[in-house]
Design a protein around this motif. Structure first.
Motif, PDB file in Angstrom:
ATOM      1  N   ASP A 167      -5.926   1.224 -19.360  1.00  0.00           N
ATOM      2  CA  ASP A 167      -7.312   0.743 -19.409  1.00  0.00           C
ATOM      3  C   ASP A 167      -7.360  -0.743 -19.737  1.00  0.00           C
ATOM      4  N   CYS A 182     -12.001   8.690 -15.999  1.00  0.00           N
ATOM      5  CA  CYS A 182     -11.577   8.675 -17.406  1.00  0.00           C
ATOM      6  C   CYS A 182     -11.448  10.097 -17.950  1.00  0.00           C
ATOM      7  N   LYS A 196     -12.618  -5.381 -10.741  1.00  0.00           N
ATOM      8  CA  LYS A 196     -12.516  -4.014 -10.236  1.00  0.00           C
ATOM      9  C   LYS A 196     -12.603  -2.968 -11.352  1.00  0.00           C
ATOM     10  N   TYR A 197     -12.811  -3.439 -12.581  1.00  0.00           N
ATOM     11  CA  TYR A 197     -12.743  -2.530 -13.735  1.00  0.00           C
ATOM     12  C   TYR A 197     -13.739  -1.376 -13.624  1.00  0.00           C
ATOM     13  N   THR A 198     -15.005  -1.691 -13.370  1.00  0.00           N
ATOM     14  CA  THR A 198     -16.021  -0.634 -13.304  1.00  0.00           C
ATOM     15  C   THR A 198     -15.808   0.286 -12.107  1.00  0.00           C
ATOM     16  N   VAL A 199     -15.164  -0.238 -11.064  1.00  0.00           N
ATOM     17  CA  VAL A 199     -14.896   0.583  -9.877  1.00  0.00           C
ATOM     18  C   VAL A 199     -13.751   1.559 -10.147  1.00  0.00           C
ATOM     19  N   THR A 241     -18.049   3.003 -23.370  1.00  0.00           N
ATOM     20  CA  THR A 241     -17.182   2.428 -22.340  1.00  0.00           C
ATOM     21  C   THR A 241     -15.880   3.216 -22.301  1.00  0.00           C
ATOM     22  N   PRO A 242     -15.083   3.061 -21.239  1.00  0.00           N
ATOM     23  CA  PRO A 242     -13.817   3.797 -21.157  1.00  0.00           C
ATOM     24  C   PRO A 242     -12.903   3.575 -22.357  1.00  0.00           C
ATOM     25  N   LYS A 251     -14.084   4.625 -13.601  1.00  0.00           N
ATOM     26  CA  LYS A 251     -15.340   5.367 -13.564  1.00  0.00           C
ATOM     27  C   LYS A 251     -15.304   6.519 -14.569  1.00  0.00           C
ATOM     28  N   PRO A 252     -16.464   6.983 -15.039  1.00  0.00           N
ATOM     29  CA  PRO A 252     -16.488   8.052 -16.055  1.00  0.00           C
ATOM     30  C   PRO A 252     -15.720   9.304 -15.655  1.00  0.00           C
ATOM     31  N   HIS A 253     -15.877   9.751 -14.415  1.00  0.00           N
ATOM     32  CA  HIS A 253     -15.176  10.975 -14.006  1.00  0.00           C
ATOM     33  C   HIS A 253     -13.659  10.755 -13.955  1.00  0.00           C
TER      34      HIS A 253
END
Length: 312
Positions: free
Chosen positions: A121, A141, A131-134, A57-58, A137-139
């Protein structure tokens, strides 16, 4: 005899933490132990996060970056000190000293930025959970980590290039165990006004902005937690923030302690001892703070230990 300008400097002398030869073995053993604990502890965090899919996770991505940064920060200073004690040679080359200044600044500033990013974060996770996952996002982070590294490198490079333009006197003894920027500037025979201005500008702007961001994040987090009605939600919020807040307090608290000690004492050796608190102690304690205060990390560490022992 008056010191004279010397534009060509071959080496500096790192006086270390003590002049007493009888205390050198104790200092060597203490710092060797602290360095090994730092490297092994932070590597354990990286391995635990990498091997557990639940921690991809982030928050734990940034924790891995922080652990790698802590290893690099300690490696910039402690091994050279250990070599000097073991060989009874206090010298460090001019190139080596400038490189050490650059490296320490890069990883110290990067620690500052990473803590701010980790605070952001936690702010998004608690204040905007839907809205956390939106948002995280990996890119995005990866972009935050790369921008933090870029800013740290640019600032450290500016300080290092400013050092290269200075001429130094024949008195080249640094009352420290590594080449700290402020200590090196004091040895210069040429005008260091621009260097000192850059130091204070970087400290208050590039150092103060991330700290302000952390404070802003936690002010909003506190208000969000106070609005929660579920005790389980409150516990989860504090459990996810407790480790980060402890690391932030340790990093900035020790840094402030060094600043205060240098302001109230005229002894450079006392300042050098105090500098251990921000350059060596936080990287060593961070893995323990996260592994002891975070339930997910406890589980990941236990599973990693079980896997290692079963393999052996």
């Amino acid at each position: 005899m008056e010191p004279k300008n010397q534009t060509s400097v071959s080496e500096f002398l790192l006086l270390g933490l003590t002049d007493d030869p009888a205390q050198q073995p104790l200092v060597f053993s203490l710092f060797l132990t602290m360095y090994l604990v730092t490297v092994l502890g932070n590597l354990f965090i990286v391995l635990a996060v990498s091997s557990d899919s639940h921690l991809h996770t982030p928050m734990y991505f940034f924790l891995c970056n922080l652990s790698l940064n802590d290893i690099c920060l300690s490696t910039c200073t402690v091994p050279k000190m250990l070599v000097n004690i073991q060989t009874q040679d206090q010298s460090i080359t001019y190139t080596g000293c400038i490189s050490q200044v650059f490296s320490v600044l890069v990883f110290a500033y990067l620690e500052n930025y990473l803590l701010a990013v980790m605070g952001y974060d936690r702010y998004v996770a608690i204040c905007h959970p839907l809205k956390y996952t939106v948002i995280m996002k990996p890119h995005f982070c990866i972009l935050l980590a790369l921008v933090s590294l870029l800013l740290s490198t640019v600032v450290a490079l500016m300080h290092s290039l400013m050092l290269l333009r200075l001429s130094f006197c024949t008195h080249l003894e640094i009352p420290h165990f590594f080449c700290e920027l402020a200590q090196v500037l004091e040895l210069a025979c040429s005008d260091t006004l621009l260097d000192n201005v850059l130091v204070y500008v970087a400290m208050f702007i590039l150092g103060g902005v991330p700290l302000s961001g952390i404070i802003f994040s936690y002010v909003h987090i506190v208000f969000s937690v106070l609005r929660m009605t579920s005790s389980k939600g409150i516990y989860k919020a504090f459990s996810t923030c407790g480790s980060h807040l402890s690391v932030v307090s340790l990093f900035y608290g020790t840094g402030m302690g060094v600043y205060i000690s240098s302001a109230v004492t005229d002894s450079p050796r006392t300042t050098a001892v105090a500098s251990v608190m921000y350059s060596v102690v936080p990287p060593m304690l961070n893995p323990f703070i996260y592994s002891l205060r975070n339930r997910d990390m406890k589980g990941a560490v236990r599973r990693l230990i079980t896997a290692i022992t079963s393999f052996l």
